[in-house]
Design a protein around this motif. Structure first.
Motif, PDB file in Angstrom:
ATOM      1  N   ALA A 199       6.630   3.728  -2.515  1.00  0.00           N
ATOM      2  CA  ALA A 199       6.459   4.487  -3.763  1.00  0.00           C
ATOM      3  C   ALA A 199       7.774   4.554  -4.533  1.00  0.00           C
ATOM      4  N   MET A 220       1.272   1.328  -7.985  1.00  0.00           N
ATOM      5  CA  MET A 220       2.448   1.982  -7.401  1.00  0.00           C
ATOM      6  C   MET A 220       3.695   1.625  -8.183  1.00  0.00           C
ATOM      7  N   LEU A 234      -1.706   8.676  -4.944  1.00  0.00           N
ATOM      8  CA  LEU A 234      -1.044   7.612  -4.194  1.00  0.00           C
ATOM      9  C   LEU A 234      -0.807   8.014  -2.745  1.00  0.00           C
TER      10      LEU A 234
END
Length: 253
Positions: free
Chosen positions: A81, A122, A153
């Motif tokens: 991330a 992402m 996410l």
């Protein structure tokens, strides 16, 4: 047109890393008596299921970049991330290292006006995070099919993806550096420079509502943006069209 895999020993990650680079050729590169012309540059961030090679393999990005004399830098950031992971590597810092490293060794303009950042899914999350935190480096930012609600996410079920690897034992991450809405508020409060924003998402994308919610928040905060949506899924058929638009938009006068 030069396309290369650059492998270097990252001081941030502590091991060798691959970067895929598209470097359009300029006539100055062959005039060995003078310095090479510095190119405009796009840092392009991959998604959760992708890596530094997938734009080369699944889109026509090389052709688009060559048409617009735009260098493309594609680093690899695993399932991070684009964060400094609780249990893993410092990938946020690594992207900044890549930015500095390639500008040190390649014929790239260091002028903010000539540097841009983009990414999908992402990578779109990473794009808006760098745009809000590192706006002094980038004049334009383009989140594509992006995750703006970090919980979408962190809670996704994907092969070998771990929420804990990113956030550790934290439960609620609201108000932390992972929270994009918090970063918007902080950027406004600190009067940080914010790049021009082109936000794109397909209407059939499962993140479309997330995107609509985020642009409404930007509007309420008085942050300018341009939002484009058309028919499209969360796939490279859409991102091929999107990255063409990104390159055109970034390089226009």
């Amino acid at each position: 047109m030069a396309v290369m895999t650059l492998n270097y020993n990252s001081k941030t990650i502590g091991m060798h890393q691959n970067i895929t680079i598209i470097l359009p050729e300029d006539e100055s590169f062959f005039n060995f008596k003078d310095e090479a012309k510095p190119l405009k540059t796009l840092m392009l961030l991959h998604g959760l299921s992708s890596d530094e090679t997938t734009y080369i393999r699944y889109t026509s990005i090389e052709r688009y970049a060559n048409e617009h004399q735009l260098a493309i830098i594609m680093p690899r950031a695993d399932h991070s991330a684009y964060s400094n992971m609780a249990f893993g590597h410092n990938y946020y810092d690594y992207i900044l290292e890549v930015y500095d490293y390639v500008h040190q060794i390649l014929p790239l303009s260091k002028d903010r006006a000539n540097n841009y950042i983009a990414g999908h899914s992402m990578g779109g999350y990473g794009t808006i995070k760098f745009a809000l935190n590192e706006g002094d480096k980038f004049s334009k930012a383009c989140p594509l099919s992006a995750v703006f609600d970090i919980n979408q996410l962190l809670n996704i079920e994907w092969y070998d993806f771990s929420r804990q690897a990113i956030v550790g034992e934290q439960g609620d991450i609201t108000g932390t550096d992972l929270d994009i809405y918090h970063l918007v508020d902080a950027a406004v409060a600190k009067r940080n420079p914010i790049p021009k924003l082109l936000i794109m998402c397909g209407k059939e994308d499962f993140l479309y509502d997330d995107n609509k919610q985020f642009i409404n928040y930007l509007g309420n905060k008085g942050i300018p943006y341009h939002f484009e949506s058309e028919s499209g899924q969360h796939d490279y058929a859409y991102w091929d069209k999107a990255i063409k638009k990104v390159i055109e938009w970034c390089t226009e006068d």
